[in-house]
Design a protein around this motif. Structure first.
Motif, short mmCIF file in Angstrom:
data_model
loop_
_atom_site.label_atom_id
_atom_site.label_comp_id
_atom_site.label_asym_id
_atom_site.label_seq_id
_atom_site.Cartn_x
_atom_site.Cartn_y
_atom_site.Cartn_z
N LYS A 27 -35.77 -34.79 7.05
CA LYS A 27 -34.48 -34.98 6.40
C LYS A 27 -34.39 -34.05 5.19
O LYS A 27 -35.20 -34.13 4.26
N THR A 28 -33.42 -33.15 5.22
CA THR A 28 -33.28 -32.19 4.13
C THR A 28 -31.89 -32.25 3.52
O THR A 28 -30.94 -32.77 4.12
N LEU A 29 -31.78 -31.69 2.34
CA LEU A 29 -30.50 -31.51 1.66
C LEU A 29 -30.37 -30.02 1.34
O LEU A 29 -31.25 -29.45 0.68
N VAL A 30 -29.29 -29.40 1.81
CA VAL A 30 -29.02 -28.00 1.51
C VAL A 30 -28.02 -27.93 0.36
O VAL A 30 -26.93 -28.50 0.45
N LEU A 31 -28.39 -27.24 -0.70
CA LEU A 31 -27.51 -27.06 -1.85
C LEU A 31 -26.95 -25.64 -1.83
O LEU A 31 -27.72 -24.66 -1.82
N GLU A 32 -25.64 -25.52 -1.81
CA GLU A 32 -24.99 -24.21 -1.69
C GLU A 32 -23.88 -24.10 -2.73
O GLU A 32 -23.02 -24.97 -2.83
N ARG A 33 -23.88 -23.03 -3.49
CA ARG A 33 -22.88 -22.89 -4.56
C ARG A 33 -21.52 -22.41 -4.04
O ARG A 33 -20.52 -22.51 -4.74
N ASN A 34 -21.47 -21.84 -2.83
CA ASN A 34 -20.19 -21.44 -2.24
C ASN A 34 -19.48 -22.62 -1.60
O ASN A 34 -20.05 -23.71 -1.48
N ASP A 35 -18.25 -22.39 -1.15
CA ASP A 35 -17.49 -23.47 -0.50
C ASP A 35 -17.76 -23.54 0.99
O ASP A 35 -17.15 -24.31 1.71
N LYS A 36 -18.71 -22.72 1.48
CA LYS A 36 -19.12 -22.77 2.89
C LYS A 36 -20.54 -22.25 3.00
O LYS A 36 -21.00 -21.49 2.14
N ILE A 37 -21.23 -22.67 4.05
CA ILE A 37 -22.58 -22.17 4.29
C ILE A 37 -22.50 -20.79 4.96
O ILE A 37 -21.49 -20.43 5.55
N GLY A 38 -23.58 -20.02 4.83
CA GLY A 38 -23.68 -18.74 5.52
C GLY A 38 -22.69 -17.69 5.08
O GLY A 38 -22.29 -16.84 5.87
N ALA A 39 -22.31 -17.69 3.80
CA ALA A 39 -21.28 -16.76 3.32
C ALA A 39 -21.68 -15.30 3.55
O ALA A 39 -20.86 -14.47 3.97
N LYS A 40 -22.93 -14.97 3.30
CA LYS A 40 -23.37 -13.59 3.46
C LYS A 40 -23.54 -13.23 4.94
O LYS A 40 -23.33 -12.08 5.34
N ILE A 41 -23.90 -14.22 5.76
CA ILE A 41 -23.97 -13.98 7.20
C ILE A 41 -22.60 -13.57 7.73
O ILE A 41 -22.46 -12.66 8.53
N LEU A 42 -21.58 -14.24 7.23
CA LEU A 42 -20.22 -14.04 7.73
C LEU A 42 -19.69 -12.63 7.48
O LEU A 42 -18.86 -12.13 8.24
N ILE A 43 -20.18 -11.96 6.42
CA ILE A 43 -19.69 -10.61 6.13
C ILE A 43 -20.64 -9.53 6.63
O ILE A 43 -20.34 -8.35 6.55
N SER A 44 -21.80 -9.93 7.15
CA SER A 44 -22.79 -8.94 7.56
C SER A 44 -22.32 -8.15 8.78
O SER A 44 -21.62 -8.68 9.64
N GLY A 45 -22.68 -6.89 8.80
CA GLY A 45 -22.30 -6.03 9.92
C GLY A 45 -20.80 -5.96 10.12
O GLY A 45 -20.32 -5.90 11.25
#
Length: 396
Positions: A27-45
């Motif tokens: 059981k984990t908790l992901v803390l993300e400062r953006n309003d969505k996960i994977g922000a950098k993935i989304l703009i890659s390539g």
């Protein structure tokens, strides 16, 4: 609730870590400062996400200790990455130099895989959340955060730092991971922008600016390293894949050598022209291989209107040297906001080579870009992110 692990950073490494931990019942908790996960993935390539490279090996990475990668890449291979995403409907499409993209060319499909796994395995995610502090006590860790609701504290047995590096501040990039490592007494290798465009200033600036938009397949070299891909002239200097690659090895003050015609021998081409009388002009020969705009610009250095038959040995040598050994001394780089990744980070000497846990702080892990592991352009940094996330998940 006391989580098995709190994962700080919802990028490639953090998401893979949370997904793999969830798949084995943690059981984990992901803390993300953006309003969505994977922000950098989304703009890659360009929004297509080059998510791994078929030829991945430790040789494709910069680190004070690249051999450190062997232990991680044995646990999670390129084949593992391909199989993992295929299980969730992502079919890879191989492109230039072993780069693998989703067949759909949509980075959001990669992020959707993690959203699905995290939801199905019951992992928690806190978005728009800024981590204020991480403290260790006898029971594990206390992580203090701040969001729209105010300040909160979360408890976990272990903490994973996957908060990335300094590139692209508009996506929430910060030096948080580096500062935390120093807080706990870990050594950090000096950081700098990597995979970044290079700038030209001074008397040559206008020459480069006049060629903005021109792309040339070249071999770019510095300090014993070289890459053959396109370079791109810009209003402020040089970019393009070959320049981004070499920038990770370039140190301010060094001169870069560019072979503008790596697949041909210009000396032989000039000799061949002479065998047929050498009636053509230097400009006509160069126009066979370069854009008219670039050839005209090379007139600053070369006598373009000279017939090839009339070239002296010195003139011919100047042409060959200019084309095959074009010298550039960049003034600097475009900084973290234009960099793909960060060079340097938490020293690998501080981490266990199998689990990436700190040797000094029990239960504290570092993965992805925060570590002194920097990959080449072309999917290598994603492969490191997936592999490091997987390795950490097995231990938390």
């Amino acid at each position: 609730m006391i989580y098995d692990a709190i994962i700080i950073g919802g990028g490639a490494c953090g998401l893979m870590c949370a997904a793999q931990a969830g798949l084995i019942g943690k059981k984990t908790l992901v803390l993300e400062r953006n309003d969505k996960i994977g922000a950098k993935i989304l703009i890659s390539g360009g929004g297509r996400c080059n998510y791994t490279n078929i030829g991945n090996s430790p040789a494709n990475f910069i680190s004070e200790n690249p051999d450190f990668l062997h232990g991680i890449f044995k646990q999670w291979t390129v084949d593992d990455t391909i199989t993992f995403f295929e299980q969730y409907g992502i079919v890879g499409q191989e492109k230039t130099l072993g780069q693998l993209f989703p067949e759909t060319n949509k980075a959001k499909d990669i992020v959707a895989v993690f959203s699905k796994i995290l939801y199905e395995t019951g992992q928690d995610i806190a978005l728009n959340t800024l981590v204020k502090s991480v403290e260790k006590n006898d029971n594990g860790f206390v992580v203090t955060v701040e969001n729209a609701k105010g300040e909160s504290r979360y408890h976990a047995h272990k903490v994973v730092i996957s908060s990335g590096g300094l590139p692209v501040q508009k996506l929430g990039a910060s030096d948080f991971g580096i500062r935390l490592a120093k807080q706990f007494g870990l050594n950090v290798v000096g950081t700098a922008p990597a995979l970044v465009p290079l700038t030209i200033t001074g008397k040559d600036a206008d020459w480069y600016s006049s060629l903005a938009g021109n792309s040339v397949f070249s071999k770019v070299s510095v300090a014993g390293m070289s890459f053959e891909e396109n370079i791109l002239f810009t209003h402020w200097g040089l970019s393009g894949p070959a320049i981004l690659q070499i920038s990770s090895y370039w140190i301010p003050g060094q001169e870069i050598t560019i072979d503008l015609l790596p697949n041909f021998n210009l000396d032989n081409l000039i000799k061949q022209e002479r065998q047929y009388g050498g009636k053509r002009l230097v400009s006509q020969l160069l126009n066979d291989y370069f854009s008219r705009k670039l050839v005209d610009a090379l007139g600053k250095f070369l006598a373009l209107d000279t017939k090839i038959a009339s070239l002296s040995k010195a003139d011919a040598k100047l042409i060959v040297d200019t084309i095959h050994r074009f010298k550039v001394k960049p003034a600097g780089d475009k900084g973290y906001d234009k960099a793909e990744v960060m060079r340097g980070g938490v020293s690998t000497e501080e981490l266990h080579p199998k689990t990436l846990m700190s040797k000094k702080v029990e239960g504290l892990y570092f993965g992805g870009e925060t570590v002194d592991i920097t990959g080449w352009l072309g999917g290598y940094n994603f492969q490191w992110a997936w592999a490091s996330g997987y390795a950490i998940a097995q231990d938390i």
